[in-house]
Design a protein around this motif. Structure first.
Motif, short mmCIF file in Angstrom:
data_model
loop_
_atom_site.label_atom_id
_atom_site.label_comp_id
_atom_site.label_asym_id
_atom_site.label_seq_id
_atom_site.Cartn_x
_atom_site.Cartn_y
_atom_site.Cartn_z
N ASP A 69 0.83 -1.20 0.00
CA ASP A 69 0.00 0.00 0.00
C ASP A 69 0.86 1.26 0.00
O ASP A 69 2.00 1.27 0.45
CB ASP A 69 -0.94 0.00 1.20
CG ASP A 69 -0.19 -0.03 2.51
OD1 ASP A 69 0.32 1.02 2.93
OD2 ASP A 69 -0.10 -1.11 3.12
N SER A 108 -5.58 1.96 0.16
CA SER A 108 -6.44 1.93 -1.02
C SER A 108 -5.68 1.99 -2.34
O SER A 108 -6.24 1.66 -3.39
CB SER A 108 -7.44 3.10 -0.97
OG SER A 108 -6.76 4.34 -0.92
N THR A 109 -4.44 2.43 -2.31
CA THR A 109 -3.63 2.45 -3.52
C THR A 109 -2.38 1.60 -3.29
O THR A 109 -1.86 1.53 -2.17
CB THR A 109 -3.21 3.88 -3.90
OG1 THR A 109 -2.46 4.46 -2.83
CG2 THR A 109 -4.43 4.73 -4.18
#
Length: 621
Positions: A213, A219-220
């Protein structure tokens, strides 16, 4: 199986028929009779109490699982009279129609409590909960504080951490949300691989590009170079380049000693955890419904080995300050071999992976050993429940099982690491439970600080459950059966022969133990060797004294007792006699009504506009 409490049911309601068939409760020499409602009741002011907590009302806007609840608002109320038995605690259930309870045969100084429980998945607003409106023959109590639970004390920092330098167990060991996309790919389109077999000679030289991450929301993702720093019998330990040092652990950098200890501690727990929770899947999914799977041996570059990746989770390390809120996590995306430019699956590392934060590994190494057990359970649960049976455990239940995995591994880790203690275990979360158990039920709330209360509550219930009802065998049953969440627990209790087999009964016994704290029962149970042995392995479930946590967590209490209110309560927070508080799903509120001043006490309850879903018990210690 052990049954920890004997109860007298003084009211049988229409909805209780099936419930009563399952469990018959009695208190030795207790007498039960109905009387007319003609007892004089004192006003609030005549009780001699001062600083009475005012009744508070909530809109219930934070409710979950919204549904209609039956509200009682009737003049058809009843009064009950019972005689106190001198043998042990007396428990009297108060029905929705009961307006008054008279207890006779008391001696001065007896403490009288009330517990409200919510055996449903729906929140009950504080406006609809029962309270004591007035009483006679008793010195009424305003409880531990005149403040509401949510307003008392400062909000915890997301960077606080359990252990020897921080005051609160606010680290998260998580399983991230399950996959939700609806994509599929033909198995024939997948490319097979030949797994690498790394050995000790590859340590320090073998590298892999691993998706990790890039932000605190997890989330990315982007690929970063990780080097093999330890190779165990069942695991590989990979460390992202920026988080490695040859000169001794510091900041967010770990060294060969820590990497080797991570591998050896995981290996020591591997078979023992699998014996109880089942085996993690050796297959990868080729579609999101998990209806088509392929062997890891053919499609994962690391085969069936468990990969432990150490790096700066969330990119939140700040040099010179204590940093980090997530110690570790497991993400099911790595169990998929789909490829899509618009899907989370493109970040799959295609194998058995979980992740550990480098800051915590360097600075709270013993705590990270417990995290290994926690994350491995998440991996196993995904295989046993989701991939094998198509069942999805709720976050709350899944986290409870992972903390119980840490719990039963305590002895194993203590034997390896002489510095490992309750400060590094989920026991360190219990001060939060004592103070904030009413703010959440058996649920998972994502906002801060409630998310941390969720961990504390779910662990406390699970820890009590195992100690009260069967130890390791019970844990194995609900971790591996064909049900999820509370249903899996109830089914497991039936399998192990327990007489307590509904959530209503469990929450009743749980609340009793939390207000009474009897020796050698509930949290304090000394389990037998047979309760702690499973499939030839020995496990640990030490008694827990939630009424004297300072003895179990001496370093935390020495440092924090004067600065954090979570460390100021000897046992669970007790509300006053007239306080109404929201009842969260499968939650409870514990009240101290007061101290008997006479041999007869009469208690008056509110009856108008109350939820019939709640269960109310008066307890005389």
């Amino acid at each position: 199986m052990k049954k920890k409490y004997d109860f007298l049911k003084i009211i049988i309601t229409e909805s209780g028929g099936d419930f009563m068939k399952k469990s018959v409760w009695a208190v030795t020499a207790a007498i039960f009779l109905l009387t007319a409602c003609d007892t004089a009741i004192s006003s609030d002011d005549s009780s001699g109490s001062s600083g009475t907590t005012e009744t508070s009302y909530s809109s219930g806007s934070s409710s979950t699982g919204s549904q209609s609840v039956e509200i009682t608002d009737s003049d058809e109320t009843s009064c009950e009279s019972v005689s106190y038995s001198q043998s042990g605690a007396n428990v009297f259930e108060i029905s929705a129609s009961t307006s008054q309870l008279t207890i006779t045969g008391l001696s001065s100084g007896k403490t009288i409590y009330m517990t409200n429980t919510n055996p449903t998945a729906t929140t009950i607003s504080s406006a609809y909960t029962r309270y004591v409106s007035s009483a006679s023959g008793i010195s009424l109590s305003t409880g531990d504080s005149t403040s509401s639970s949510t307003s008392s004390g400062s909000a915890p920092s997301s960077h606080d951490h359990p252990g020897r330098s921080h005051c609160l167990s606010l680290s998260l060991n998580s399983a991230l949300p399950e996959i939700t996309e609806s994509l599929a790919r033909s198995v024939s389109a997948l490319e097979t691989v030949t797994p690498a077999e790394y050995s000790q000679s590859d340590i320090g030289s073998a590298t892999r590009e691993i998706y990790v991450d890039q932000d605190s929301d997890i989330s990315t993702f982007a690929q970063e170079t990780a080097t093999l720093r330890a190779a165990g019998e069942f695991c590989y330990v990979w460390v992202v380049s920026d988080n490695w040092t040859d000169s001794g652990a510091s900041g967010e950098k770990i060294d060969s000693s820590i990497a080797s200890s991570i591998a050896s501690n995981f290996d020591a727990m591997y078979k023992k955890i699998r014996a109880v929770f089942g085996s993690e899947s050796d297959r990868l999914s080729a579609n999101t419904s998990i209806s088509s799977t392929v062997s890891m041996e053919n499609y994962s570059e690391t085969g069936t080995m468990v990969n432990i990746v150490v790096y700066d989770i969330g990119k939140d390390y700040s040099k010179g300050t204590n940093s980090g809120s997530i110690v570790g996590y497991f993400y099911a995306k790595d169990y998929f071999v789909l490829a899509s430019a618009s899907s989370i699956y493109r970040y799959s590392n295609k194998g058995k992976y979980f992740y550990v934060d480098a800051y915590f590994a360097a600075n709270y190494t013993s705590t990270v050993y417990s995290t290994l057990a926690h994350e491995f359970q998440h991996m196993i649960d995904f295989g046993v429940k989701t991939m094998d049976q198509g069942i999805e455990s709720s976050t709350a239940h899944n986290e409870m099982k992972s903390m119980l995995c840490e719990d039963i591994m305590y002895g194993t880790l203590e034997a390896i690491d002489s510095e490992f203690s309750e400060e590094d275990s989920p026991v360190s979360r219990l001060p939060l439970f004592n103070r904030h158990y009413a703010d959440v039920g058996l649920e998972y709330k994502t906002s801060s600080p409630e998310v941390y209360y969720s961990y504390a509550n779910n662990y406390a219930f699970g820890a009590w459950l195992l100690r009260a009802y069967g130890g390791i065998t019970l844990l194995h049953e609900f971790a591996t059966n064909d049900a999820a969440d509370e249903t899996s627990i109830i089914k497991a209790l039936g399998t192990t022969g327990s007489e307590t087999d509904t959530m209503e009964e469990l929450l009743k016994a749980y609340s009793m133990n939390c207000v009474l704290g009897e020796d050698e029962s509930g949290f304090k149970t000394e389990l037998s060797a047979s309760d702690l042995t499973f499939e030839g392995y020995e496990y640990t479930l030490n008694p827990i004294d939630i009424w004297n946590l300072a003895d179990m967590l001496p370093e935390s209490y020495a440092e924090c007792k004067d600065s954090a209110d979570y460390y100021k309560f000897d046992g669970p927070y007790l509300y006053g006699y007239k306080t109404q508080t929201e009842l969260r799903p499968y939650g409870m509120a514990l009240h101290v009504i007061g101290t008997a001043e006479d041999e007869s006490v009469t208690i008056q309850f509110n009856t108008s506009g109350i939820s019939t879903a709640q269960r109310v018990y008066v307890v005389v210690e």
